[in-house]
Design a protein around this motif. Structure first.
Motif, short mmCIF file in Angstrom:
data_model
loop_
_atom_site.label_atom_id
_atom_site.label_comp_id
_atom_site.label_asym_id
_atom_site.label_seq_id
_atom_site.Cartn_x
_atom_site.Cartn_y
_atom_site.Cartn_z
N SER A 1 -7.60 -0.01 -0.21
CA SER A 1 -6.84 -0.29 -1.43
C SER A 1 -6.28 -1.71 -1.47
CB SER A 1 -5.68 0.72 -1.57
OG SER A 1 -4.68 0.46 -0.58
N ILE A 2 -6.35 -2.42 -0.36
CA ILE A 2 -5.77 -3.76 -0.27
C ILE A 2 -6.75 -4.79 -0.81
CG2 ILE A 2 -4.99 -5.54 1.34
CD1 ILE A 2 -3.87 -3.31 3.08
N ALA B 1 0.83 -1.21 0.00
CA ALA B 1 0.00 0.00 0.00
C ALA B 1 0.86 1.26 0.00
CB ALA B 1 -0.93 0.00 1.21
N LYS C 1 -6.12 3.69 2.75
CA LYS C 1 -5.05 2.73 2.50
C LYS C 1 -5.56 1.30 2.66
CE LYS C 1 -1.45 5.53 1.89
NZ LYS C 1 -0.65 5.54 0.64
N LEU D 1 -1.01 2.44 7.84
CA LEU D 1 -2.07 1.53 7.37
C LEU D 1 -3.19 1.44 8.40
CD1 LEU D 1 -2.96 -0.49 5.16
CD2 LEU D 1 -1.77 -2.27 6.47
#
Length: 708
Positions: A585-586, A569, A582, A576
Motif C-alpha cells: 500500500s506504500i 499505512a 501493508k 509493517l
C-alpha cells in the motif's frame, strides 16, 4: 584527481566524485556501497574499492612528485618547462624518467668522462658539424686522457648516458617492449637431472610473448628462478628495430664521421644501459601484473569460502580424525561453546568402544550434526560412522569440513585466549565444528593467506595480498551482517567503522553490562563516537530488540522514515514488516528527497520484507564414492562425485576423496571455451568428474567435467 580516476577506470565522473568525497569524509567501502547509493549513482562495492585503490595510488604519486620537484629545485636545475612536465604526469614510470638525469647516483663512466672535460667533445659529435672528430679530439689528450681513442670513447660514454636518460626515448622503448618483448626460460646448468627440478620441467626450454604470459605461468617460472632451477630473461627478438628508432631520433647530421660515432654510442646505450633497465622494468611489471591477477583469484576464492553455507545454531559433534593417536572429538553447544572433549580410536582395534562413546555423546548432548575434518583418516572416519548407522545407531547428518588453517588457529594467540586450558588438538577440533556452524565467524580468526584457496600466495607481493584479502573479509562480514550480542572480537574487528580497539571495547562493554538491547547503546561504548556509529550500526544486528529495525539492515538514520511509512499505512513498524499487504500500500515516490532516492527506498522495502536475511546458501551434505580411497583406486574413465576445493586461472582442483586433489584443466571444465573458470565452478561446489589420467610418480590426477 577525480577526472583522472574516472578516465583511468572508465567510470562516470559524477559517481567517482561522490565516492572520493565520501572517502575523504571517512566513510568505508561497504558503507558507501550500501547506504550512499544516491551520491555514487548506485556504484557497486567492487568499483568503489577500485576507486579507493586508485585514489591511494595517485595520492602517493603526488607526494613523490613533490619530492622530485624539491630535489631538482635544490640543485638549481628546475625549469618552468620541466616543472610543467612533472606536474602534468600521472604515470609513475614517466615521472621517474623525468627525474632520472637529476637523481643522485654512483660514479658512472660518463661521469668520469665529464670530470676529464670531455663534455664539449660529446656536444660537438652530437651536433654533427665536425668533419674530422679525431682531429677535434686531439686537444683533449693530456695527462688524464691518454689518446684520441680514449677521448672519443669518453665522449661516446657521455652520449650513451644522455640517450639512456632521455624520457622520450625511454617511453618509446617501453611501449616497444610492452608490445613485443619475449619472456625466455632456460634450465640452469647442472639442474636438469635433479629431482627438485622436475616440477619445473615444462619451462626448461620455454619462451612466449611477455604480454600473453598468464599469471600462474609467470609465478611458476619466477619460483623456479628463485629456487635456482631456471634462468629468466626478457628480450626483443629484433633489437635492431629498437636501436634504429633511437638513431632516427638523434642522427640528423650530414657528417659521416660524427654519425658513425653517435650511432655507436646509441648502440652502446641500448645494449649496456637501456636493454638491461627495460628488462628489469618489464620483469617487475610482469610480476606486478601476475601478482594482481593471482591476488584477484585468491580474493575471489576466499570470498566464496567465507560466504559458504552455514549450518546455523545447532549442536555439533566435531571429529579431528587420526590413525595412530586416535580421533579427537568435541561436542559444541548452539553458540559454539565447548561442552566436552574426548579421544576415540576406531582405527586401531577399538571400533566398538569408539562407537559407544559417540552414541552416548550424541544422546547426552542432543547433537544435531557431525563435522569430520577432511585431513588424514577422514574417509576412514566417515566410513566408521556409516557402519555405526548401519548397525542401528541413530546419528544426525554427517558433514566433511575443510581443515585448512585449523592447525594455525589451534596454535594462535586467538585460540589460546579462547581456550587457555586446552591443548592444540582440542582447539583444532573445535575450529572444525565451528566452521560447519558458521564458516565466516570462524575463518576470520585466521590469517587469510593460510586458508589455502589461492595460487602461489607465498610468491606474490605480501602487502598487496594482505590489503586485498582484508578488504575481502570486510566485504563478506558486512554483506552478511553481525550479531552484536554473540559476535567474537575478531569478527567485530571487520565490521565497517570498527577495528581491533573498538571491537575489544564492544566486547568489554557487553561483558560488563550484559547484552545490547538497542543499537543506540553502542554510543555508550568507550571511544565509539558518532562517526564510527554511523559507519557500523547498519551492519550490526540485535535479535529480540524492542525496535525490530535493530535486527535488520535498515540504517538508524532511516528509522524515522520507516516509522512515517508505518504511520501512513496505519500500523506499527513491526506490523509493517509482517504484512505484505501493508507494504504494497506504500507509494515510495512520496518519500523521495534529494538525499533519499529510489535505490535507498527499494533497499528499505526489501529489508522490511526479509529483515536480517542471510545472503548465504543452504548447506547440503555430501559423500564421496565409497569404492575409492587412494589414488591407486582410480582408473581412467571413472565417473566420481567431487567437491571443488580451489580455483585458479588454469582450472579447478577437485577433491574426489583420495587425499590428493585432482585438476580439471580450464579446457576440461565445459564443452565450450572457458576463459575464466569462475564462470563455470565455485568453491565447495558439488560436481561430477571423469578421471582422465593418474600420474602416481608426480602425484597428479587429471579430471574432466566435459560431457562425452
Amino acid at each position: 584527481m577525480k577526472e583522472i580516476i574516472s578516465g583511468c577506470l572508465g567510470l562516470p565522473l559524477q559517481g567517482v566524485s561522490g565516492v572520493v568525497e565520501l572517502l575523504g569524509e571517512g566513510a568505508t567501502v561497504p558503507f558507501i556501497a550500501r547506504y550512499r547509493k544516491e551520491r555514487t549513482g548506485g556504484m557497486n562495492e567492487v568499483d568503489i574499492a577500485r576507486i579507493s585503490q586508485e585514489l591511494t595510488r595517485l595520492q602517493e604519486l603526488e607526494k613523490r612528485k613533490q619530492t622530485v620537484l624539491s630535489t631538482i629545485d635544490a640543485q638549481g636545475k628546475l625549469t618552468d618547462a620541466l616543472r610543467r612536465q612533472i606536474e602534468a604526469t600521472w604515470d609513475g614510470n614517466q615521472l621517474e624518467d623525468l627525474y632520472l638525469p637529476f637523481k643522485p647516483r654512483r660514479r658512472t663512466r660518463a661521469q668520469v668522462a665529464r670530470e676529464q672535460g670531455l663534455e664539449p667533445l660529446a656536444t660537438l659529435i652530437m651536433m654533427g658539424r665536425e668533419r674530422n672528430p679525431e682531429a677535434a679530439a686531439e686537444q683533449y689528450v693530456g695527462e688524464e686522457v691518454k689518446s684520441v681513442a680514449e677521448a672519443l670513447q669518453g665522449a661516446q660514454d657521455i652520449l650513451a648516458e644522455m640517450v639512456s636518460e632521455d624520457a622520450d626515448v625511454r617511453e618509446r622503448l617501453r611501449r616497444l617492449f610492452e608490445r613485443k618483448a619475449i619472456l625466455r626460460s632456460r634450465i640452469r646448468r647442472g639442474m636438469k637431472e635433479k629431482d627438485e627440478a622436475q616440477k619445473f620441467s615444462d619451462y626448461f626450454e620455454w619462451e612466449e610473448q611477455l604480454r600473453r604470459c598468464p599469471s600462474h605461468r609467470m609465478l611458476a617460472m619466477r619460483r623456479g628462478e628463485h629456487e635456482g632451477v631456471l634462468g629468466l630473461s626478457v628480450v626483443l627478438e629484433d633489437e635492431d628495430e629498437a636501436v634504429a628508432g633511437i638513431v632516427r631520433r638523434y642522427v640528423h647530421t650530414q657528417q659521416p664521421a660524427c654519425a658513425r660515432l653517435l650511432e655507436a654510442a646509441i648502440a652502446d646505450a641500448y645494449k649496456r644501459l637501456l636493454a638491461p633497465q627495460m628488462e628489469s622494468e618489464m620483469m617487475r611489471l610482469g610480476k606486478e601484473k601476475a601478482d594482481t591477477e593471482a591476488v584477484r583469484v585468491f580474493a575471489g576464492n576466499l570470498s566464496q569460502l567465507l560466504m559458504g553455507a552455514p549450518l546455523g545454531e545447532q549442536r555439533v559433534l566435531a571429529i579431528d580424525p587420526g590413525f595412530r593417536t586416535g580421533c579427537k572429538v568435541v561436542c559444541l553447544g548452539e553458540h559454539g561453546d565447548l561442552l566436552i572433549h574426548f579421544v576415540i580410536k576406531p582405527h586401531t582395534g577399538d571400533e566398538s568402544g569408539a562407537a559407544r562413546q559417540i552414541a552416548q555423546a550424541v544422546r547426552k548432548y542432543r547433537i544435531e550434526a557431525i563435522a569430520v575434518g577432511n585431513g588424514t583418516a577422514s574417509r576412514e572416519t566417515t566410513a566408521f560412522l556409516d557402519r555405526m548407522q548401519a548397525a542401528g545407531n541413530a546419528l544426525p547428518p554427517v558433514f566433511v569440513v575443510s581443515e585448512d588453517g585449523a592447525s594455525i588457529y589451534s596454535a594462535s594467540e586467538v585460540a589460546r585466549e579462547e581456550f587457555p586450558s586446552e591443548d592444540v588438538t582440542v582447539r583444532g577440533a573445535v575450529s572444525i565444528g565451528r566452521r560447519l556452524m558458521d564458516p565466516l565467524s570462524e575463518l576470520v580468526k585466521l590469517p587469510p593467506e593460510s586458508i589455502g584457496v589461492g595460487q602461489y600466495q607465498h610468491d606474490v607481493d605480501q602487502g598487496l595480498l594482505r590489503r586485498q584479502l582484508d578488504q575481502t573479509v570486510v566485504s563478506c562480514v558486512n554483506r552478511v551482517g553481525v550479531d552484536l550480542n554473540t559476535a567474537s572480537r575478531h569478527l567485530l574487528t571487520y565490521v565497517s567503522g570498527l577495528g581491533p580497539a573498538l571491537a575489544r571495547n564492544i566486547v568489554d562493554y557487553r561483558t560488563a553490562n550484559g547484552a545490547f538491547s538497542s543499537r543506540r547503546q553502542l554510543l555508550k561504548v568507550a571511544r565509539l563516537g558518532p562517526t564510527a556509529y554511523e559507519q557500523c550500526a547498519g551492519f550490526l544486528r540485535i535479535r529480540g530488540a524492542k525496535n525490530p529495525l535493530d535486527n535488520s539492515a535498515v540504517h538508524p538514520e532511516r528509522y524515522a522514515l520507516v516509522e512515517q511509512m508505518a504511520k501512513d499505512a496505519g500500523c506499527s513498524v513491526a506490523q509493517l514488516m509482517q504484512s505484505a499487504e501493508k507494504r504494497k500500500s506504500i507509494r515510495l515516490e512520496q518519500y523521495q528527497t534529494p538525499e533519499i532516492g529510489m535505490p535507498t527506498l527499494l533497499d528499505i522495502m526489501n529489508e522490511l520484507e526479509k529483515p536480517g536475511r542471510d545472503p548465504r546458501e543452504q548447506l547440503e551434505a555430501f559423500r564421496f564414492d565409497p569404492t575409492v580411497h587412494t589414488p591407486q583406486d582410480l582408473r581412467p574413465g571413472m565417473l566420481l562425485p567431487g567437491i571443488v576445493t580451489n580455483i585458479t586461472q588454469f582450472g579447478a582442483f577437485v577433491d574426489v576423496g583420495v587425499h590428493q586433489d585432482g585438476l580439471v584443466h580450464v579446457s576440461q571444465l565445459a564443452n565450450r571455451f572457458v576463459k575464466d573458470p569462475t564462470q563455470v565452478v565455485s568453491l565447495h561446489q558439488h560436481v561430477r568428474v571423469r578421471v582422465l589420467e593418474v600420474d602416481l610418480r608426480r602425484n597428479r590426477i587429471s579430471l574432466s567435467m566435459r560431457e562425452e
